[in-house]
Design a protein around this motif. Structure first.
Motif, PDB file in Angstrom:
ATOM      1  N   HIS A  46       8.368   2.813   4.416  1.00  0.00           N
ATOM      2  CA  HIS A  46       7.837   1.674   5.185  1.00  0.00           C
ATOM      3  C   HIS A  46       6.997   2.267   6.303  1.00  0.00           C
ATOM      4  CE1 HIS A  46       7.373  -1.866   7.564  1.00  0.00           C
ATOM      5  NE2 HIS A  46       8.034  -1.334   8.567  1.00  0.00           N
ATOM      6  N   HIS A  48       4.206   2.264   9.457  1.00  0.00           N
ATOM      7  CA  HIS A  48       3.321   1.875  10.559  1.00  0.00           C
ATOM      8  C   HIS A  48       2.463   3.104  10.833  1.00  0.00           C
ATOM      9  CE1 HIS A  48       5.483  -1.784  12.190  1.00  0.00           C
ATOM     10  NE2 HIS A  48       6.382  -1.299  11.345  1.00  0.00           N
ATOM     11  N   SER A  82       3.264  -1.909   6.924  1.00  0.00           N
ATOM     12  CA  SER A  82       3.690  -3.047   7.741  1.00  0.00           C
ATOM     13  C   SER A  82       2.527  -3.997   7.919  1.00  0.00           C
ATOM     14  CB  SER A  82       4.111  -2.551   9.125  1.00  0.00           C
ATOM     15  OG  SER A  82       4.289  -3.648  10.000  1.00  0.00           O
ATOM     16  N   GLU A 144      10.728  -9.739   5.572  1.00  0.00           N
ATOM     17  CA  GLU A 144      11.530  -9.284   6.714  1.00  0.00           C
ATOM     18  C   GLU A 144      12.117 -10.495   7.426  1.00  0.00           C
ATOM     19  OE1 GLU A 144      10.573  -6.204   9.342  1.00  0.00           O
ATOM     20  OE2 GLU A 144       9.985  -4.839   7.744  1.00  0.00           O
ATOM     21  N   ARG A 223      17.674   0.424   4.303  1.00  0.00           N
ATOM     22  CA  ARG A 223      16.559   1.047   5.048  1.00  0.00           C
ATOM     23  C   ARG A 223      17.125   1.767   6.250  1.00  0.00           C
ATOM     24  NH1 ARG A 223      11.600  -2.253   7.941  1.00  0.00           N
ATOM     25  NH2 ARG A 223      12.579  -1.866   9.961  1.00  0.00           N
ATOM     26  N   GLU A 227      12.113   4.045  12.985  1.00  0.00           N
ATOM     27  CA  GLU A 227      11.722   2.710  13.452  1.00  0.00           C
ATOM     28  C   GLU A 227      12.946   1.926  13.925  1.00  0.00           C
ATOM     29  OE1 GLU A 227       9.080   0.533  10.917  1.00  0.00           O
ATOM     30  OE2 GLU A 227       9.502  -1.379  11.880  1.00  0.00           O
TER      31      GLU A 227
END
Ligand code: KMH
Ligand code: ZN
Length: 276
Positions: A46, A48, A82, A144, A223, A227
């Motif tokens: 995932h 960013h 994201s 999410e 997950r 983050e």
């Protein structure tokens, strides 16, 4: 039981090197962290991205650069950019990485307080706009949900055709402003999704590993990553995202659950096989 998909949220938009010096900002640092997570058993990254000084950005060119570099190092990994970005970004700014047609991307399903005066804004129209875009581009959303109401919103929008089935949820739990990270909260969320849906749980801070164990025994997915949490255990900073993934893989092994590799994760999530 289905194999366990581990997602590594390697970077985030808010966590800083001041919290843990291994938090990646540069392209090379993102590759280092993705590689460590992949080697330890993560099949989804995932993602960013940041400017080199740590400022979060949704810039398409920066995403392309980081994604290509990660793909060169971990050729079959699923990269999930994201579309949440950071608080205060516009919808179109946030949607930029979808133009790169990733296999998956996040779709945040509601507005919430995000600590202090910060509000993470996802109006119904934003969610519809993002959902329609992902259907058009063939991107599987990771839905999410920071609270139960966000699951309900996702289900309403699925019924209206903005989100395709089978749905894949990410319960982000323990954020200041969202649902807590207790077992009762987990059971509530987990029991609120359709039978044909899959889910991942992302416990924030001290909730990361207890909720990972709950998902491992329940048949869900997990997950972890900087983050959400920068500690391997109380007071012990993780040296890499790989260490966090390794701990989940170890817990899964102890509990008799095998870890999926990316091709197996694609089958579980209903993603087309990778053409390499
Ligand atoms: N950084 C948060 C404001 C996502 O990736 O879709 C939003 C976030 C969710 O991290
Ligand atoms: Zn994120």
């Amino acid at each position: 039981m289905e194999k366990l998909i581990i997602t590594a949220a390697i970077c985030g938009a808010e966590v800083l090197k001041e919290h843990n010096p291994a938090v990646p900002y540069t392209v090379a640092e993102c590759v280092r962290e993705a590689k460590s997570a992949y080697a330890a058993g993560a099949s989804i990254i995932h993602l960013h991205v940041r400017r080199d000084d740590g400022t979060p950005t949704q810039d398409k060119c920066r995403f392309r650069e980081v994604m290509e570099a990660i793909r060169a190092a971990c050729p079959d990994v699923i990269i999930q950019p994201s579309t949440g970005g950071a608080v205060g970004m516009t919808d179109d700014e946030r949607l930029q990485p979808t133009e790169l047609r990733p296999e998956m991307a996040t779709l945040d399903c509601g507005t919430m307080n995000f600590g202090g005066d910060e509000v993470f804004t996802n109006t119904e129209n934003t969610i519809k706009y993002f959902g329609r875009r992902m259907i058009e581009l063939g991107i599987k959303p990771e839905l999410e949900c920071f609270d139960k109401s966000m699951i309900d919103m996702a289900l309403r929008l699925r019924a209206k055709g903005y989100i395709a089935a089978p749905m894949h949820f990410d319960f982000v739990m323990g954020v200041n402003g969202g649902i807590g990270g207790g077992l009762r909260d987990f059971v509530f969320l987990r029991g609120s999704i359709p039978a044909d849906a899959t889910y991942t749980v992302a416990g924030v801070g001290r909730y990361e590993f207890p909720l990972a164990v709950a998902a491992i025994v329940d048949g869900g997915h997990v997950r972890v990553g900087f983050e959400d949490n920068v500690f391997l255990s109380k007071g012990v900073p993780a040296r890499s995202n790989g260490e966090l993934v390794e701990k989940v893989a170890r817990l899964a092994g102890e509990l008799g659950r095998e870890v999926a590799r990316p091709d197996e994760a694609r089958v579980i999530l209903g993603l087309p096989p990778l053409n390499m």
